[in-house]
Design an enzyme around this catalytic site. Sequence first.
Site: not given
Length: 527
Positions: A116, A394, A397, A400, A404, A412, A435, A439
């Site tokens: 499926h 979420n 996180r 990628n 991360h 962090y 980030s 980018h």
Amino acid sequence: MATEQPTNANGVRHRSILAHTPDEMTNPAGSGDGAKMDDAAQWHKHAQRVKVTILQQIQDQLNDILDKALTQPVHASVNGKADKVASSSFRSQRMDDGKVFMDRASLLDELFEINHIRTIYHMFVAVLLIFCVSTLTVDYIDQGRLVLEFDLLFYAFGKLGTVVRVWALMLAYSLFVPYYGLRVWASLYHQCTSKLGLSVGTVLVLAALQTSVLGLLPVYVVVRHQLPPASRFIVILEQIRFLMKSYSFMRESAPVVIKNAPKRGEKVRFPTCSSYLYFLFCPTLIYRESYPRNTHIRWKYVGVTLTMILGCLFYGYFILVRLCVPVFTSESQQPFSKRAMVLAVFHSILPGIMLLLLCFFAFLHCWLNLFGELLRFADRMFYKDWWNSTSFANYYRTWNVVVHDWLYYYGYRDFLWLSKRKFRTAAMLSVFIVSAVVHEYAFTMGFGFFYPVMFCLFAIFGVVFNFTMNDKRQSPVFNIIMWACLFLGQGVQVCLYCQEWYAQIRCPRTGNSFWELVTPRSWSCGY
């Protein structure tokens, strides 16, 4: 009727179904056709209830079996790795403090085993074939020929010789200078009386070399040789990758050298050059001296994955040629208006979301799995089920996992360590800003112009969505909201970048002043 039975060893409660006989289900003497119809309806309902009950029992038992089958090997693997880590003196962090690598397949590889889910992949392949047929048909009608030309693709990947040379130079530098520089520092550290002075001097020298070779050289080559877009992105993304890899190697190796002083007459233990070379090519940004490895290379998997990468490349080409270039070429010949802008954004949503899915599938799944298979790298969790996210926290996180992990452990978590865990919000914001800047730098150098669309999406909207749509949002409605935001955001990106691309062609800069370099041409270029 159904009677409760004791639970089995797995904790699953069974129910024994006692089927009624026909005599029990029929009305006693003298029942008419209406009663028989009622009895038949009751029997049908009863059969449906029995069916649902049995299916539920089977599902519960299967879930229990799968949970045990999956949990026990993972615990065994983790416990086995913990024993190895405890016995090895050259591991920079305990397992509960750092990322743990284990043997696991990519999520899409597992999902594609289900027919499926694989049908969705077949639908995308069918759309690619439709793109090819439509391009052939249009070219035959307009120009009387049946030849697929890929002039835009050849242009985008032009000057590959220059790209290969600068990439080889960056690779050689990333392999030898950080490795041997740190090795010299490690051999002198425990013998030097001024450890702080030696460390500071080493950091300054390596930082200067990193800035010159991995920082300025790729930018100089991109600007000096006027590389086309795809070639620019190759150089810049490889520059960022080598910087992140070399930083991870030094960040993981230096604390181990500091904590483990060699005994008298022994040399300082240091990672082998071969382990560092393997790390430069394996699909992770977190350095370890060793990783879980597969026993062999599946060459059929390599061939299929390489074919999918090429298919995604042509897919992206057809999306640009069929859905973007005609729209923005005609738009650039019309006067600007709010109506034209809104229509352009909504025209860009379909190609935008298709390009997003293609980039995810081509890079995060196919490209990383290709190198993982060639290097027998066993941990293939490059992403998680980001498409099921009900919160942007979420989504960030799980989209990628490779990047991360690097941002989490070296951005962090190190920020929290320096601040003694007092400024969690500031740590999170700092990661978003870094980030966003990286980018935006990649897009600016790749396209050859500064237009801070990506920076605004990350540093402004990304921060807002991260705090407003957090992990407390569990309703499926928020998954719809997340997808709607992705659709709209991709439409805005494709629209604005395409408009700026044609504005740069139509109204080239007349000088190189700072304001001309940072002001988008689409804001002032008259149609």
